[in-house]
Design a protein around this motif. Structure first.
Motif, PDB file in Angstrom:
ATOM      1  N   ALA A   1       4.061  33.991  -4.143  1.00 24.61           N
ATOM      2  CA  ALA A   1       3.277  32.769  -4.333  1.00 24.61           C
ATOM      3  C   ALA A   1       3.854  31.650  -3.474  1.00 24.61           C
ATOM      4  O   ALA A   1       5.058  31.621  -3.173  1.00 24.61           O
ATOM      5  CB  ALA A   1       3.303  32.350  -5.796  1.00 24.61           C
ATOM      6  N   TYR A   2       2.981  30.736  -3.102  1.00 23.65           N
ATOM      7  CA  TYR A   2       3.434  29.543  -2.386  1.00 23.65           C
ATOM      8  C   TYR A   2       4.200  28.635  -3.345  1.00 23.65           C
ATOM      9  O   TYR A   2       3.860  28.525  -4.525  1.00 23.65           O
ATOM     10  CB  TYR A   2       2.245  28.807  -1.783  1.00 23.65           C
ATOM     11  CG  TYR A   2       1.690  29.483  -0.555  1.00 23.65           C
ATOM     12  CD1 TYR A   2       2.224  29.231   0.702  1.00 23.65           C
ATOM     13  CD2 TYR A   2       0.635  30.398  -0.661  1.00 23.65           C
ATOM     14  CE1 TYR A   2       1.724  29.868   1.841  1.00 23.65           C
ATOM     15  CE2 TYR A   2       0.136  31.040   0.471  1.00 23.65           C
ATOM     16  CZ  TYR A   2       0.691  30.770   1.707  1.00 23.65           C
ATOM     17  OH  TYR A   2       0.207  31.402   2.820  1.00 23.65           O
ATOM     18  N   THR A   3       5.235  27.997  -2.826  1.00 22.13           N
ATOM     19  CA  THR A   3       6.070  27.142  -3.664  1.00 22.13           C
ATOM     20  C   THR A   3       5.504  25.735  -3.814  1.00 22.13           C
ATOM     21  O   THR A   3       5.951  24.981  -4.685  1.00 22.13           O
ATOM     22  CB  THR A   3       7.482  27.019  -3.072  1.00 22.13           C
ATOM     23  OG1 THR A   3       7.422  26.295  -1.825  1.00 22.13           O
ATOM     24  CG2 THR A   3       8.097  28.391  -2.854  1.00 22.13           C
ATOM     25  N   GLY A   4       4.568  25.364  -2.960  1.00 20.67           N
ATOM     26  CA  GLY A   4       4.054  23.998  -2.958  1.00 20.67           C
ATOM     27  C   GLY A   4       4.784  23.098  -1.972  1.00 20.67           C
ATOM     28  O   GLY A   4       4.339  21.979  -1.709  1.00 20.67           O
ATOM     29  N   LYS A   5       5.897  23.572  -1.414  1.00 20.03           N
ATOM     30  CA  LYS A   5       6.623  22.789  -0.415  1.00 20.03           C
ATOM     31  C   LYS A   5       6.006  23.006   0.958  1.00 20.03           C
ATOM     32  O   LYS A   5       5.596  24.126   1.298  1.00 20.03           O
ATOM     33  CB  LYS A   5       8.096  23.205  -0.367  1.00 20.03           C
ATOM     34  CG  LYS A   5       8.872  22.907  -1.633  1.00 20.03           C
ATOM     35  CD  LYS A   5      10.321  23.359  -1.459  1.00 20.03           C
ATOM     36  CE  LYS A   5      11.140  23.103  -2.712  1.00 20.03           C
ATOM     37  NZ  LYS A   5      12.544  23.585  -2.554  1.00 20.03           N
ATOM     38  N   ARG A   6       5.942  21.959   1.747  1.00 21.78           N
ATOM     39  CA  ARG A   6       5.497  22.109   3.122  1.00 21.78           C
ATOM     40  C   ARG A   6       6.055  20.976   3.967  1.00 21.78           C
ATOM     41  O   ARG A   6       6.402  19.906   3.466  1.00 21.78           O
ATOM     42  CB  ARG A   6       3.982  22.192   3.225  1.00 21.78           C
ATOM     43  CG  ARG A   6       3.215  20.903   3.040  1.00 21.78           C
ATOM     44  CD  ARG A   6       1.754  21.100   3.451  1.00 21.78           C
ATOM     45  NE  ARG A   6       1.031  19.849   3.450  1.00 21.78           N
ATOM     46  CZ  ARG A   6       0.064  19.539   2.624  1.00 21.78           C
ATOM     47  NH1 ARG A   6      -0.296  20.405   1.681  1.00 21.78           N
ATOM     48  NH2 ARG A   6      -0.555  18.378   2.706  1.00 21.78           N
ATOM     49  N   TRP A   7       6.128  21.255   5.266  1.00 22.24           N
ATOM     50  CA  TRP A   7       6.600  20.301   6.246  1.00 22.24           C
ATOM     51  C   TRP A   7       5.520  20.142   7.307  1.00 22.24           C
ATOM     52  O   TRP A   7       4.522  20.867   7.301  1.00 22.24           O
ATOM     53  CB  TRP A   7       7.912  20.800   6.867  1.00 22.24           C
ATOM     54  CG  TRP A   7       9.015  20.909   5.863  1.00 22.24           C
ATOM     55  CD1 TRP A   7       9.993  19.989   5.595  1.00 22.24           C
ATOM     56  CD2 TRP A   7       9.253  21.993   4.959  1.00 22.24           C
ATOM     57  NE1 TRP A   7      10.814  20.432   4.589  1.00 22.24           N
ATOM     58  CE2 TRP A   7      10.386  21.654   4.175  1.00 22.24           C
ATOM     59  CE3 TRP A   7       8.625  23.209   4.720  1.00 22.24           C
ATOM     60  CZ2 TRP A   7      10.896  22.495   3.196  1.00 22.24           C
ATOM     61  CZ3 TRP A   7       9.126  24.057   3.735  1.00 22.24           C
ATOM     62  CH2 TRP A   7      10.246  23.697   2.989  1.00 22.24           C
ATOM     63  N   THR A   8       5.713  19.193   8.217  1.00 25.18           N
ATOM     64  CA  THR A   8       4.713  18.916   9.238  1.00 25.18           C
ATOM     65  C   THR A   8       5.314  19.075  10.620  1.00 25.18           C
ATOM     66  O   THR A   8       6.334  18.453  10.940  1.00 25.18           O
ATOM     67  CB  THR A   8       4.155  17.491   9.093  1.00 25.18           C
ATOM     68  OG1 THR A   8       3.520  17.352   7.814  1.00 25.18           O
ATOM     69  CG2 THR A   8       3.142  17.186  10.188  1.00 25.18           C
TER      70      THR A   8
END
Length: 393
Positions: free
Chosen positions: A250-257
């Motif tokens: 599952a995706y953790t909900g964290k993301r960067w740009t």
């Protein structure tokens, strides 16, 4: 993706010259050098395979007319070093889109560059399949062999158990295969992001702008799929770099740009250097003499200048690579002028391998009017990137 769309032996060494920093970038070094070159001819096919190219029409493209009796060995969009001088390379969706790629079988090829001759051996490979009907929507073939009309596979990571995680652009989806190329689970969507090819509808991402690159954490716990296009509502040129937990699936909900130098640019690949730093290919959509930006950046997700985007340091300008020994018969400055450069591999702290997606038969970046070969180069950097040893082959 294809324009308007990792592989080399340890002895196949190339390095780049002329690091030109943009305002958002900094110099890492000044004199990477080309030390090796190998090439796989455009007209290379899988022996005894199935016909392909029927939907391309009969007019020659760059001097080559379809259809063909076999499957072309082409379109490399991801690479896995095997640590023994061979490499597994991922072909993308085939001929550019869903409509013309129904007879292109999605495949991982095993290759072996031969630095002494400048040639590449094709050693075998495997097709990607869905024998257990994990895909919930109709496939092109009733035997559930996957084609370029089903998925556009563009990035690949090998898990510690030998299974393969592949990033797709049509969903965008994450696809988990066993070591024999059999799909293990249903395609995993990216929450709240859909491409026009996704049957779920309501797209908010451009066509074939999904997971062009995919890195992993050094311990193998997380995947970091990088979109090639900007999601609707985001700042143009800003790309989402998401975190996926392999254990939880599952995706953790964290993301960067990751911010492109220009919104008109695209990324070609993303691989890890350590837990926070990644090598990312960024390119324009031009080829040959018109090619102006083909670069590999070191991107740091720690955002040390606090501007909200990943920090970028230019590592290699692929259009200005030092070639003092005339490797490959080229001049003192070597150019890698292809429209799509989609593969980078870290071989050791100072050596990277790079290869192009030749978009067979559509790209002609090396010689106008002549279909590009799949070229393999390596780059020796002036100083080590000091990678985490766990990301090396």
């Amino acid at each position: 993706m294809r324009p308007v769309t990792r592989a080399a032996g340890a002895g196949l060494l190339v390095a780049a010259l002329g690091l030109i920093a943009t305002p958002a970038s900094a110099h890492l070094a000044t004199t990477p050098t080309l030390t090796g070159f190998a090439s796989l001819p455009a007209l290379t096919f899988v022996p005894g395979s199935e016909p392909s190219g029927a939907a391309l029409g009969t007019a020659p493209v760059n001097g080559i007319a379809a259809p063909w009796d076999d499957q072309p060995v082409q379109g490399f969009s991801g690479v896995l070093p095997n640590g023994d001088g061979t490499y597994d390379v991922l072909s993308d969706n085939g001929f550019g889109n869903k409509a013309n790629s129904a007879d292109f079988l999605l495949r991982i090829h095993r290759i072996g560059p031969v630095p002494q001759t400048g040639k590449v051996d094709v050693l075998g490979g495997l097709n990607l399949t869905d024998p257990d009907a994990k895909v919930p929507f109709p496939l092109t073939r009733t035997d559930r062999v996957l084609t370029g009309s089903d998925f556009d596979v563009e990035s690949i990571v090998r898990d510690r158990d030998g299974s393969l995680w592949i990033g797709d652009e049509f969903g965008p989806w994450l696809l988990h295969f066993d070591r024999a190329g059999r799909l293990l689970t249903a395609p995993i969507p990216l929450p709240d992001v859909r491409a026009p090819e996704n049957p779920a509808g309501t797209p908010n991402l451009g066509g074939s702008k999904g997971f062009e690159g995919m890195a992993h954490s050094p311990d193998g716990r997380y995947l970091y799929p990088l979109l090639e296009g900007t999601v609707a509502g985001d700042t143009p040129g800003d790309l989402r770099f998401n975190e996926f937990d392999v254990r939880r699936a599952a995706y953790t909900g964290k993301r960067w740009t990751y911010r492109l130098d220009s919104p008109s640019n695209a990324i070609g690949d993303a691989i890890p250097v350590d837990a926070n730093r990644f090598l990312i290919i960024e390119r324009d959509n031009n080829q040959g003499d018109a090619a102006a930006l083909k670069r590999i950046y070191l991107a740091d997700r720690r955002d040390r200048n606090h501007d909200g985007v990943m920090d970028k340091t230019l590592v290699v300008d692929l259009l200005a690579i030092a070639n003092p020994r005339g490797v490959g018969g080229f001049g003192k400055v070597f150019r890698f002028p292809f429209v799509t450069i989609e593969d980078v591999a870290l071989l050791d702290g100072r050596t990277i391998a790079v290869l192009n997606d030749n978009n067979f038969p559509g790209s002609a970046g090396r010689t106008p009017g002549v279909a590009d070969n799949n070229e393999f180069i390596t780059v020796k950097l002036p100083k080590s990137l000091n990678p985490d040893p766990r990301v090396l082959p």
